[in-house]
Design an enzyme around this catalytic site. Sequence first.
Site, PDB file in Angstrom:
ATOM      1  N   HIS A  84      -9.846  11.264  12.106  1.00  0.00           N
ATOM      2  CA  HIS A  84     -10.522  12.030  13.154  1.00  0.00           C
ATOM      3  C   HIS A  84     -11.700  12.825  12.589  1.00  0.00           C
ATOM      4  O   HIS A  84     -11.831  12.972  11.387  1.00  0.00           O
ATOM      5  CB  HIS A  84      -9.555  12.943  13.914  1.00  0.00           C
ATOM      6  CG  HIS A  84      -8.943  14.037  13.088  1.00  0.00           C
ATOM      7  ND1 HIS A  84      -7.929  13.822  12.194  1.00  0.00           N
ATOM      8  CD2 HIS A  84      -9.207  15.359  13.025  1.00  0.00           C
ATOM      9  CE1 HIS A  84      -7.584  14.965  11.629  1.00  0.00           C
ATOM     10  NE2 HIS A  84      -8.355  15.920  12.105  1.00  0.00           N
ATOM     11  N   GLN A 138     -21.542  45.879  34.434  1.00  0.00           N
ATOM     12  CA  GLN A 138     -22.852  45.369  34.800  1.00  0.00           C
ATOM     13  C   GLN A 138     -23.515  46.203  35.900  1.00  0.00           C
ATOM     14  O   GLN A 138     -24.700  46.492  35.829  1.00  0.00           O
ATOM     15  CB  GLN A 138     -22.748  43.904  35.251  1.00  0.00           C
ATOM     16  CG  GLN A 138     -24.084  43.227  35.399  1.00  0.00           C
ATOM     17  CD  GLN A 138     -24.888  43.204  34.110  1.00  0.00           C
ATOM     18  OE1 GLN A 138     -24.351  42.903  33.061  1.00  0.00           O
ATOM     19  NE2 GLN A 138     -26.141  43.537  34.166  1.00  0.00           N
ATOM     20  N   TYR A 150     -18.541  43.663  29.657  1.00  0.00           N
ATOM     21  CA  TYR A 150     -19.932  43.483  30.080  1.00  0.00           C
ATOM     22  C   TYR A 150     -20.007  43.248  31.583  1.00  0.00           C
ATOM     23  O   TYR A 150     -20.811  43.857  32.283  1.00  0.00           O
ATOM     24  CB  TYR A 150     -20.542  42.305  29.323  1.00  0.00           C
ATOM     25  CG  TYR A 150     -21.921  41.924  29.809  1.00  0.00           C
ATOM     26  CD1 TYR A 150     -23.034  42.664  29.435  1.00  0.00           C
ATOM     27  CD2 TYR A 150     -22.114  40.836  30.644  1.00  0.00           C
ATOM     28  CE1 TYR A 150     -24.301  42.333  29.877  1.00  0.00           C
ATOM     29  CE2 TYR A 150     -23.369  40.489  31.094  1.00  0.00           C
ATOM     30  CZ  TYR A 150     -24.457  41.248  30.712  1.00  0.00           C
ATOM     31  OH  TYR A 150     -25.707  40.912  31.166  1.00  0.00           O
TER      32      TYR A 150
END
Length: 143
Positions: free
Chosen positions: A61, A129, A125
């Site tokens: 892989h 806001q 955040y």
Amino acid sequence: MRDYKSLSHTLWDCKYHIVFIPKKRRKMIFGSIRKYLGEVFHDLARQKGVIIEEGHLMPDHVHMCLSIPPKYSVSNVVGYLKGKSAISIARNFKGKQKNFSGEAFWARGYFVSTVGLDENMVREYIHNQEKNDVDRDQLKFGI
């Protein structure tokens, strides 16, 4: 501060953890193919403006951390890397002709996970806001 990249109208940091396997998860990535694939992946990524942040080729892989510009979808980039590398392997290691269109070297599909900011930082955040917008507007109008 994070190291953001930019396009003409975009500031971005889009990183993805990608894993894909050879057909039937055969242990085919070793020796000269392994070394060759590393170079091929870097060349192909450079052509699309993609940065391989980390990469490791295992016998069965491939793990990569890719920084992909937002103008490309993840599936577009992974399909490009898998398709072009399969053609290159067929031409260089399996003696196929010049116009060979590809061979099923890689299995269908892939794993992808985003590598981003801390979830709590994003939640904070988003939560703050509205307060940040009000503060910015007050500074703009001198209130």
